[in-house]
Design a protein around this motif. Structure first.
Motif, PDB file in Angstrom:
ATOM      1  N   LEU A  16      -0.371   6.386   1.824  1.00 42.19           N
ATOM      2  CA  LEU A  16       0.171   5.092   2.233  1.00 42.19           C
ATOM      3  C   LEU A  16       1.686   5.063   2.099  1.00 42.19           C
ATOM      4  O   LEU A  16       2.266   5.745   1.253  1.00 42.19           O
ATOM      5  CB  LEU A  16      -0.441   3.976   1.378  1.00 42.19           C
ATOM      6  CG  LEU A  16      -1.959   3.853   1.460  1.00 42.19           C
ATOM      7  CD1 LEU A  16      -2.453   2.822   0.460  1.00 42.19           C
ATOM      8  CD2 LEU A  16      -2.391   3.479   2.866  1.00 42.19           C
ATOM      9  N   ASN A  17       2.326   4.250   2.915  1.00 36.51           N
ATOM     10  CA  ASN A  17       3.770   4.090   2.888  1.00 36.51           C
ATOM     11  C   ASN A  17       4.191   3.443   1.573  1.00 36.51           C
ATOM     12  O   ASN A  17       3.567   2.484   1.120  1.00 36.51           O
ATOM     13  CB  ASN A  17       4.201   3.213   4.071  1.00 36.51           C
ATOM     14  CG  ASN A  17       5.689   3.133   4.234  1.00 36.51           C
ATOM     15  OD1 ASN A  17       6.421   2.837   3.303  1.00 36.51           O
ATOM     16  ND2 ASN A  17       6.140   3.387   5.450  1.00 36.51           N
TER      17      ASN A  17
ATOM     18  N   GLN B  16       4.570  -0.359   1.373  1.00 35.61           N
ATOM     19  CA  GLN B  16       3.418  -1.247   1.544  1.00 35.61           C
ATOM     20  C   GLN B  16       3.097  -1.885   0.202  1.00 35.61           C
ATOM     21  O   GLN B  16       2.991  -1.200  -0.810  1.00 35.61           O
ATOM     22  CB  GLN B  16       2.196  -0.473   2.053  1.00 35.61           C
ATOM     23  CG  GLN B  16       0.987  -1.382   2.185  1.00 35.61           C
ATOM     24  CD  GLN B  16      -0.180  -0.702   2.859  1.00 35.61           C
ATOM     25  OE1 GLN B  16      -0.002   0.174   3.671  1.00 35.61           O
ATOM     26  NE2 GLN B  16      -1.378  -1.134   2.525  1.00 35.61           N
TER      27      GLN B  16
ATOM     28  N   SER C 133       7.396  -7.227  -3.120  1.00 36.28           N
ATOM     29  CA  SER C 133       7.942  -6.989  -1.780  1.00 36.28           C
ATOM     30  C   SER C 133       9.240  -7.767  -1.570  1.00 36.28           C
ATOM     31  O   SER C 133      10.191  -7.251  -0.977  1.00 36.28           O
ATOM     32  CB  SER C 133       6.913  -7.328  -0.696  1.00 36.28           C
ATOM     33  OG  SER C 133       6.590  -8.695  -0.723  1.00 36.28           O
TER      34      SER C 133
END
Length: 187
Positions: free
Chosen positions: A98-99, A102, A114
């Motif tokens: 996964l990035n 994210q 985030s």
């Protein structure tokens, strides 16, 4: 499993399932392990019962969106889904597929993380005299309309174990549902 949750199409409640598991723990465990090993998600567990619930203050509307569909999955399917998701998530987190940017659906991360990452990015650009442009998209129903071939391809590209890939593929195949209203039952 909450004993108060409504049962799925088969009518088996969480309470009944728990009692059954206490009586037959080895058999039920073997059944789930067999599904996981062989990549088979039983069709009976895939069939949800859909009940349309009218949204508040929409009684006079003719629009179909006045209803919110509630999908009740059989308890056996809920358990199998949870086992599948847990194993896929473990694979994705351990392989770092996964990035790193994210934050949704990642353990120990939340909206604040985030926002803080965005703040740091903007401050770094500002200190360098750069201009930062932010584009935010809210795609309605994006999660509900995920393209299955892309999901399966991503699992394959990540090196996901074959049994989990096959179980996911099987889960997405031959999907059907029943819908009950006060007037009719559709299958």
């Amino acid at each position: 499993m909450n004993n108060k949750n409504a049962p799925g199409y088969d009518g088996i409640t969480a309470e009944i399932y728990k009692v059954t598991f206490k009586l037959l723990p080895k058999s039920i465990t073997a059944m789930y392990n067999g599904c996981l090993k062989n990549g088979i998600f039983p069709e009976r567990w895939q069939m949800p019962k859909i009940i349309p619930i009218m949204k508040p203050h929409t009684q006079n509307s003719e629009d179909v969106t006045k209803y919110r569909p509630i999908s009740l999955l059989n308890i056996g399917g809920k358990i199998m889904e949870k086992a599948l998701i847990t194993r896929i998530n473990h694979h994705m987190y351990t392989t770092e597929f996964l990035n790193r940017n994210q934050y949704g659906f990642i353990p120990q991360t939340n909206t604040t993380d985030s926002v803080m990452a965005l703040k740091e990015f903007v401050q770094e650009g500002f200190s360098k005299g750069e201009i930062t442009v932010i584009v935010s998209l809210d795609v309605e129903g994006a999660f509900n309309s995920a393209w299955v071939p892309s999901v399966l391809n991503s699992l394959q590209e990540s090196g996901c174990p074959r049994n989990l890939h096959n179980l996911t593929k099987n889960y997405f195949s031959k999907r059907c549902a029943t819908m009950e209203t006060n007037y009719i039952k559709l299958e």
